[in-house]
Design a protein around this motif. Structure first.
Motif, PDB file in Angstrom:
ATOM      1  N   ALA A 106       0.853  -1.191   0.000  1.00 33.23           N
ATOM      2  CA  ALA A 106       0.000   0.000   0.000  1.00 33.23           C
ATOM      3  C   ALA A 106       0.883   1.232   0.000  1.00 33.23           C
ATOM      4  O   ALA A 106       1.910   1.287   0.686  1.00 33.23           O
ATOM      5  CB  ALA A 106      -0.917   0.005   1.219  1.00 33.23           C
ATOM      6  N   GLY A 108      -0.018   5.143   0.565  1.00 32.12           N
ATOM      7  CA  GLY A 108      -1.093   6.092   0.848  1.00 32.12           C
ATOM      8  C   GLY A 108      -2.433   5.392   0.798  1.00 32.12           C
ATOM      9  O   GLY A 108      -2.659   4.374   1.463  1.00 32.12           O
ATOM     10  N   ASP A 109      -3.322   5.926  -0.018  1.00 28.64           N
ATOM     11  CA  ASP A 109      -4.639   5.315  -0.182  1.00 28.64           C
ATOM     12  C   ASP A 109      -4.661   4.207  -1.224  1.00 28.64           C
ATOM     13  O   ASP A 109      -5.682   3.533  -1.402  1.00 28.64           O
ATOM     14  CB  ASP A 109      -5.676   6.384  -0.578  1.00 28.64           C
ATOM     15  CG  ASP A 109      -5.890   7.402   0.536  1.00 28.64           C
ATOM     16  OD1 ASP A 109      -5.698   7.025   1.714  1.00 28.64           O
ATOM     17  OD2 ASP A 109      -6.243   8.562   0.225  1.00 28.64           O
ATOM     18  N   TYR A 110      -3.545   4.028  -1.941  1.00 33.37           N
ATOM     19  CA  TYR A 110      -3.518   3.030  -3.007  1.00 33.37           C
ATOM     20  C   TYR A 110      -3.217   1.665  -2.413  1.00 33.37           C
ATOM     21  O   TYR A 110      -2.344   1.518  -1.556  1.00 33.37           O
ATOM     22  CB  TYR A 110      -2.460   3.394  -4.049  1.00 33.37           C
ATOM     23  CG  TYR A 110      -2.326   2.370  -5.154  1.00 33.37           C
ATOM     24  CD1 TYR A 110      -3.230   2.337  -6.191  1.00 33.37           C
ATOM     25  CD2 TYR A 110      -1.289   1.423  -5.120  1.00 33.37           C
ATOM     26  CE1 TYR A 110      -3.122   1.397  -7.197  1.00 33.37           C
ATOM     27  CE2 TYR A 110      -1.169   0.485  -6.120  1.00 33.37           C
ATOM     28  CZ  TYR A 110      -2.095   0.477  -7.154  1.00 33.37           C
ATOM     29  OH  TYR A 110      -1.982  -0.458  -8.145  1.00 33.37           O
ATOM     30  N   ARG A 111      -3.931   0.642  -2.901  1.00 39.75           N
ATOM     31  CA  ARG A 111      -3.740  -0.732  -2.473  1.00 39.75           C
ATOM     32  C   ARG A 111      -3.494  -1.606  -3.698  1.00 39.75           C
ATOM     33  O   ARG A 111      -4.331  -1.656  -4.605  1.00 39.75           O
ATOM     34  CB  ARG A 111      -4.975  -1.252  -1.719  1.00 39.75           C
ATOM     35  CG  ARG A 111      -5.353  -0.436  -0.486  1.00 39.75           C
ATOM     36  CD  ARG A 111      -4.302  -0.601   0.625  1.00 39.75           C
ATOM     37  NE  ARG A 111      -4.729   0.069   1.835  1.00 39.75           N
ATOM     38  CZ  ARG A 111      -4.454   1.329   2.119  1.00 39.75           C
ATOM     39  NH1 ARG A 111      -3.733   2.042   1.252  1.00 39.75           N
ATOM     40  NH2 ARG A 111      -4.872   1.880   3.239  1.00 39.75           N
TER      41      ARG A 111
END
Length: 271
Positions: A106, A108-111
């Motif tokens: 991950a 930040g907000d990215y997965r």
């Protein structure tokens, strides 16, 4: 193998070559073609991988491959496929799906999930399989053989086919002419200077003499064709025959059956 790649060389003794080289170029195109079309719509990574392995085995067993070609097939192609799997996965839906795919990393907000990686791997395997299937003809056929097969089996007008063959034979000619022009420029001191601007000037200086040489060569070819009454008759006598034999039909039908069986097995087996 060098003679096979020389567009000016006579047709080699195909009995001394492995079986892919002895096949008609049209058979090596027609056989894998349905699989290549189906791969565009395939979402099953197992099918993509199976077709890629099948094409790779055929190339290793049935083709005379150089060390560089083997290096590309067994080292470069897997590395590019792995890189593309990751790259395509970055653009896939990164959210975990309903089956609970795991998160690999991950930022930040990215997965980046296993589901996204699977989508990227499927796309990369699809491209790898298409490339390997196209290499069945690309690595074991020459342009002249393909043109001759198109004229002899598919009845492409020989005026078009052999005009294309003449254009194909311009390529090595241009390479030779370019080397001569470069040497002449160096002898005259016109290749002095380092850096991007002198390099651009040098390459621009090659354009006019290379174009003039190409025009002279095209004029000689046109005069030679006219003097031999090329195009004056509906048919012509072939010097080199590229026949479509029973083994070509066998290869084409076997490839079609293998492709159909693979897709049938993928549809019947549980996922």
């Amino acid at each position: 193998m060098t003679a096979r790649l020389d567009p000016y060389a006579d047709a080699p003794d195909r009995g001394a070559l492995r079986f892919l080289h002895r096949l008609n170029p049209l058979a090596k195109i027609a056989g894998p073609l349905p699989a290549m079309i189906a791969l565009v719509f395939t979402r099953d990574p197992a099918v993509c991988a199976a077709l890629a392995v099948l094409a790779l085995l055929l190339l290793v067993v049935g083709a005379h491959l150089s060390g560089r070609a083997l290096l590309g097939l067994f080292v470069l192609l897997p590395l590019v496929t792995a890189l593309l799997s990751f790259s395509f996965g970055l653009w896939a839906d990164a959210a975990p799906d309903a089956t609970g795919s795991g998160i690999l990393f991950a930022v930040g907000d990215y997965r980046f999930t296993t589901a996204a990686l699977a989508v990227g791997a499927t796309t990369a395997l699809r491209l790898a399989a298409i490339v390997l299937l196209s290499l069945l003809a690309g690595l074991t056929s020459t342009g002249p053989d393909l043109v001759r097969a198109l004229v002899q089996q598919l009845h492409v007008p020989y005026r078009l086919g052999y005009t294309a063959l003449a254009a194909y034979r311009f390529v090595p000619r241009f390479g030779y002419e370019l080397d001569v022009i470069r040497q002449a420029h160096r002898v005259r001191g016109m290749a002095a200077g380092r850096g991007p601007l002198p390099a651009v000037r040098r390459h621009l200086g090659y354009v006019v003499p290379l174009l003039a040489s190409g025009i002279r060569h095209a004029e000689r070819v046109a005069l030679a064709m006219d003097s031999r009454a090329f195009g004056a008759h509906p048919t012509r006598t072939e010097r080199h025959l590229v026949p479509f034999r029973a083994r070509d039909c066998t290869f084409t039908l076997a490839f079609w059956l293998a492709t159909a069986a693979l897709y049938a097995a993928a549809a019947l087996l549980p996922h």
